[in-house]
Design a protein around this motif. Structure first.
Motif, PDB file in Angstrom:
ATOM      1  N   THR A  68       0.842  -1.193   0.000  1.00 52.53           N
ATOM      2  CA  THR A  68       0.000   0.000   0.000  1.00 52.53           C
ATOM      3  C   THR A  68       0.881   1.247   0.000  1.00 52.53           C
ATOM      4  O   THR A  68       2.080   1.153  -0.250  1.00 52.53           O
ATOM      5  N   VAL A  69       0.282   2.395   0.302  1.00 50.17           N
ATOM      6  CA  VAL A  69       1.014   3.667   0.274  1.00 50.17           C
ATOM      7  C   VAL A  69       1.173   4.213   1.696  1.00 50.17           C
ATOM      8  O   VAL A  69       0.372   3.900   2.582  1.00 50.17           O
ATOM      9  N   SER A  70       2.197   5.039   1.866  1.00 54.44           N
ATOM     10  CA  SER A  70       2.381   5.718   3.158  1.00 54.44           C
ATOM     11  C   SER A  70       1.592   7.022   3.172  1.00 54.44           C
ATOM     12  O   SER A  70       1.262   7.544   4.233  1.00 54.44           O
ATOM     13  N   ILE A  95      -3.118   1.482   7.381  1.00 57.13           N
ATOM     14  CA  ILE A  95      -2.066   0.601   7.895  1.00 57.13           C
ATOM     15  C   ILE A  95      -2.566  -0.116   9.148  1.00 57.13           C
ATOM     16  O   ILE A  95      -2.264  -1.294   9.357  1.00 57.13           O
ATOM     17  N   PHE A 105       5.376  -0.528   1.798  1.00 52.33           N
ATOM     18  CA  PHE A 105       5.044   0.739   1.145  1.00 52.33           C
ATOM     19  C   PHE A 105       5.584   0.828  -0.271  1.00 52.33           C
ATOM     20  O   PHE A 105       6.689   0.376  -0.576  1.00 52.33           O
ATOM     21  N   ASP A 164       5.678   3.981  -3.466  1.00 51.94           N
ATOM     22  CA  ASP A 164       5.537   5.433  -3.569  1.00 51.94           C
ATOM     23  C   ASP A 164       4.303   5.815  -4.400  1.00 51.94           C
ATOM     24  O   ASP A 164       3.659   4.964  -5.011  1.00 51.94           O
ATOM     25  N   HIS A 184       4.975   6.414   7.370  1.00 50.51           N
ATOM     26  CA  HIS A 184       6.285   5.806   7.623  1.00 50.51           C
ATOM     27  C   HIS A 184       7.162   6.659   8.533  1.00 50.51           C
ATOM     28  O   HIS A 184       8.167   6.195   9.033  1.00 50.51           O
ATOM     29  N   ALA A 231       9.872   1.870   3.173  1.00 46.00           N
ATOM     30  CA  ALA A 231       9.802   3.242   3.711  1.00 46.00           C
ATOM     31  C   ALA A 231      10.989   4.093   3.272  1.00 46.00           C
ATOM     32  O   ALA A 231      10.913   5.319   3.315  1.00 46.00           O
ATOM     33  N   LEU A 288      10.587   6.311  -0.855  1.00 45.08           N
ATOM     34  CA  LEU A 288       9.359   7.085  -1.057  1.00 45.08           C
ATOM     35  C   LEU A 288       9.672   8.545  -1.386  1.00 45.08           C
ATOM     36  O   LEU A 288       9.181   9.467  -0.703  1.00 45.08           O
ATOM     37  N   THR A 313       6.502  10.831  -1.964  1.00 40.99           N
ATOM     38  CA  THR A 313       5.792  11.050  -0.693  1.00 40.99           C
ATOM     39  C   THR A 313       6.557  12.064   0.151  1.00 40.99           C
ATOM     40  O   THR A 313       5.973  13.002   0.710  1.00 40.99           O
TER      41      THR A 313
END
Ligand SMILES: Cc1ncc(COP(=O)(O)O)c(C=O)c1O
Length: 399
Positions: free
Chosen positions: A96-98, A105, A117, A119, A330, A342, A345, A348
């Protein structure tokens, strides 16, 4: 002691503030019909998983164009139960995404799965499908794209990778009620999809509420069991479930509000278009309109080199702002240093300190929208180093 609101990046609203969200406004304007719905429930004498829930489940599935819907107690539960019902097990990895609400999460870890994670794409701010393949390992069981702010993620590409890698796809639709890709509503692309009806969402209850939609009868049956102690029938548990039931009161109110969802989403998009026009030539950047998608415009999140100054400048005019989110997952104390991916990214990382949420909800008056537009138009900052092609109405993607 510091000011808590300022410490976490929120600009404290002034008394006359134009709020980022106003969940009470819709209730006030629909007061009579909502009270009638509440009265119906009170008199019905059946308060959990009754007729209102059944009807809402049918109506919500129908609205989306999905076969099944199961009402649960929150969006976080919806995601956790959807993962479990599709077959994700403890120790499985879930990509998934942060750049999301921490709830995404929380739900993955609630069932003992391991978040990984990937990006985001700088334009959609959703999962970058081009990075997905590299994040998948033999232990990956599912992918959770988040339609963040109401912007649909790149489902076609995500589903393509998922099929190749034999992963489930669970859509996190908590912010995307009514968003669509090519006219098809989000929530109908993956194996299952989770919705939150938290009061500030585009479709919001007056407390916690959520739902899982799917097109698969087996997943649906398992969800119905999991939300109620794993019961196959009353008092007979086939597996370990939880108590996550949608109550009648929330379902009755959601049914009233569902009638207005499309009109209210359209109003959000109209306001967003005005903001996009106002932001031209300011140096701050509007959300990018992804072609062929319908944005639910849950949040209007602009990008600015001078985010904190812009927030202060808007606050001086009584315009509240918010950060979604002040810290990506993250980097939060509970997660730092322990989630794979993490350290990869960059988008992000580059985006989160530049993003600012401004008020964009259907209960704003024309005058309030005008105040925001005029204030934005008078803003000026050096052009962004992260070049985002600005939104153009001619693309029509928000309408
Ligand atoms: C992207 C996202 N996922 C999941 C959730 C969880 O929903 P709830 O607050 O109803 O548990 C939210 C709500 O804030 C959200 O925004």
């Amino acid at each position: 002691m510091g000011n808590m609101a300022t410490d976490i990046g929120l600009q404290p609203p002034r008394p006359s503030a134009i709020q980022v969200a106003d969940p009470g406004a819709e209730v006030r304007s629909d007061r009579e019909i909502i009270l009638a719905a509440i009265e119906r429930v009170l008199c019905g004498g059946h308060y959990i998983l009754g007729r209102e829930v059944e009807s809402f489940e049918k109506e919500w599935a129908g609205y989306l164009g999905a076969c099944n819907c199961v009402g649960v107690a929150s969006g976080t539960d919806a995601l956790a139960l959807a993962l479990k019902a599709t077959g994700v097990e403890p120790g499985d990895e879930v990509v998934t995404v942060s750049h999301t609400a921490v709830a995404t999460i929380v739900a993955i870890e609630a069932i003992g799965a391991i978040p990984v994670f990937v990006d985001i794409d700088p334009r959609s701010r959703c999962m970058d499908p081009n990075l997905l393949r590299a994040a998948i390992t033999p232990r990956t069981r599912a992918i959770v794209p988040v339609h963040i702010y109401g912007q649909p993620a790149a489902m076609e590409q995500i589903l393509c990778v998922a099929r190749q890698c034999r992963c489930f796809v669970i859509e996190d639709c908590a912010q995307a009620h009514g968003a669509a890709i090519g006219g098809r509503k989000v929530g109908t692309f993956g194996d299952a999809a989770a919705f939150s009806f938290y009061p500030t969402k585009n479709l919001g209850a007056i407390g916690d509420a959520g739902a899982v939609v799917s097109n698969d009868g087996t997943i649906d049956a398992r969800l119905r069991s999991l939300r109620q102690y794993g019961w196959r029938e009353r008092y007979v548990s086939d597996e370990i479930g939880i108590n996550s039931r949608l109550d009648e009161l929330q379902a009755a109110i959601l049914r009233v509000k569902l009638c207005h969802l499309d009109r209210r989403n359209q109003k959000r998009r109209t306001i967003a278009e005005r903001y996009c026009d106002a932001l031209i030539s300011t140096g701050a950047v509007s959300p990018y309109a992804i072609p062929d998608t319908t944005h639910a415009m849950h949040l209007f999140v602009l990008e600015s080199n001078m985010r904190d100054s812009l927030a202060g400048y808007l606050s001086e005019a009584g315009i509240a702002t918010a950060l979604h989110y002040p810290i990506p997952v993250h980097r939060q104390p509970a997660y730092v240093g322990r989630i794979a991916g993490a350290d990869r990214l960059p988008v992000t990382e580059a985006l989160y300190e530049r993003l600012l949420t401004i008020p964009c909800h259907p209960d704003l008056t024309d005058e309030q929208v005008q105040v925001v537009c005029e204030r934005l138009q008078a803003w000026s900052e050096p052009t962004s180093p992260v070049i985002q092609p600005p939104f153009h109405r001619s693309q029509g993607a928000l309408s």
